[in-house]
Design a protein around this motif. Structure first.
Motif, PDB file in Angstrom:
ATOM      1  N   VAL A  55       0.932   6.643  -6.987  1.00  0.00           N
ATOM      2  CA  VAL A  55      -0.233   7.467  -7.297  1.00  0.00           C
ATOM      3  C   VAL A  55       0.105   8.941  -7.079  1.00  0.00           C
ATOM      4  O   VAL A  55      -0.282   9.814  -7.859  1.00  0.00           O
ATOM      5  N   GLY A  56       0.867   9.238  -6.025  1.00  0.00           N
ATOM      6  CA  GLY A  56       1.290  10.609  -5.763  1.00  0.00           C
ATOM      7  C   GLY A  56       2.181  11.159  -6.865  1.00  0.00           C
ATOM      8  O   GLY A  56       2.033  12.312  -7.287  1.00  0.00           O
ATOM      9  N   PRO A 110       0.809  -1.226   0.000  1.00  0.00           N
ATOM     10  CA  PRO A 110       0.000   0.000   0.000  1.00  0.00           C
ATOM     11  C   PRO A 110       0.846   1.282   0.000  1.00  0.00           C
ATOM     12  O   PRO A 110       0.476   2.271  -0.628  1.00  0.00           O
ATOM     13  N   ARG A 143       2.080   1.779  -3.535  1.00  0.00           N
ATOM     14  CA  ARG A 143       0.966   2.176  -4.389  1.00  0.00           C
ATOM     15  C   ARG A 143       0.638   3.664  -4.172  1.00  0.00           C
ATOM     16  O   ARG A 143       0.450   4.405  -5.125  1.00  0.00           O
ATOM     17  N   LYS A 144       0.577   4.106  -2.926  1.00  0.00           N
ATOM     18  CA  LYS A 144       0.282   5.515  -2.632  1.00  0.00           C
ATOM     19  C   LYS A 144       1.383   6.421  -3.173  1.00  0.00           C
ATOM     20  O   LYS A 144       1.111   7.509  -3.683  1.00  0.00           O
TER      21      LYS A 144
END
Length: 133
Positions: free
Chosen positions: A10-11, A3, A6-7
């Motif tokens: 995405v950022g 996670p 993934r964050k």
């Protein structure tokens, strides 16, 4: 994929999209009356002027797009440029004010006449200024 990874990805994608939007969006913003870069042949062809040489590869045409569109136009005016609200557009897009500033910065002594600059291109001396009709 974890996670945290993934964050992070995405950022990064969000930042890249935001930067792309800031680069493209200001060209669509515009308010107020239009400004034009005006290039008119000067009467004294032998006076001092900024020498603009068209280089291979179109570098000069890309850097001075308003000047070249004014020289090629029948009325001696470039395409219209509208300032954006809050000064955003000027920070992220190319304007006729940028071109006039470049000409003024590198012009020899005597080539600046008030708000105008004399530019020599293809053996023709032009008086270049930004106008707002």
């Amino acid at each position: 994929m974890r996670p945290v990874t993934r964050k992070f990805l995405v950022g990064i994608v969000a930042v890249v999209l935001l930067l792309l939007a800031l680069g493209a969006l200001p060209s669509y913003l515009g308010s107020g009356d239009p400004y034009y870069l005006e290039a008119t042949p000067a009467a004294e062809a032998d006076g001092p002027a900024y020498e603009l040489n068209a280089t291979e590869g179109g570098i000069a045409e890309q850097r001075f797009q308003y000047f070249f569109s004014a020289v090629e136009a029948d009325d001696g005016r470039s395409e219209a440029y509208r300032r954006g609200p809050y000064g955003l557009k000027e920070e992220f897009s190319h304007s006729p004010f940028d071109e006039l500033s470049t000409f003024r910065e590198f012009a020899p002594a005597g080539a600046v006449d008030g708000d105008a600059v004399f530019v020599r291109y293809n053996d023709t001396r032009y008086r270049v200024s930004v106008v707002q009709p």
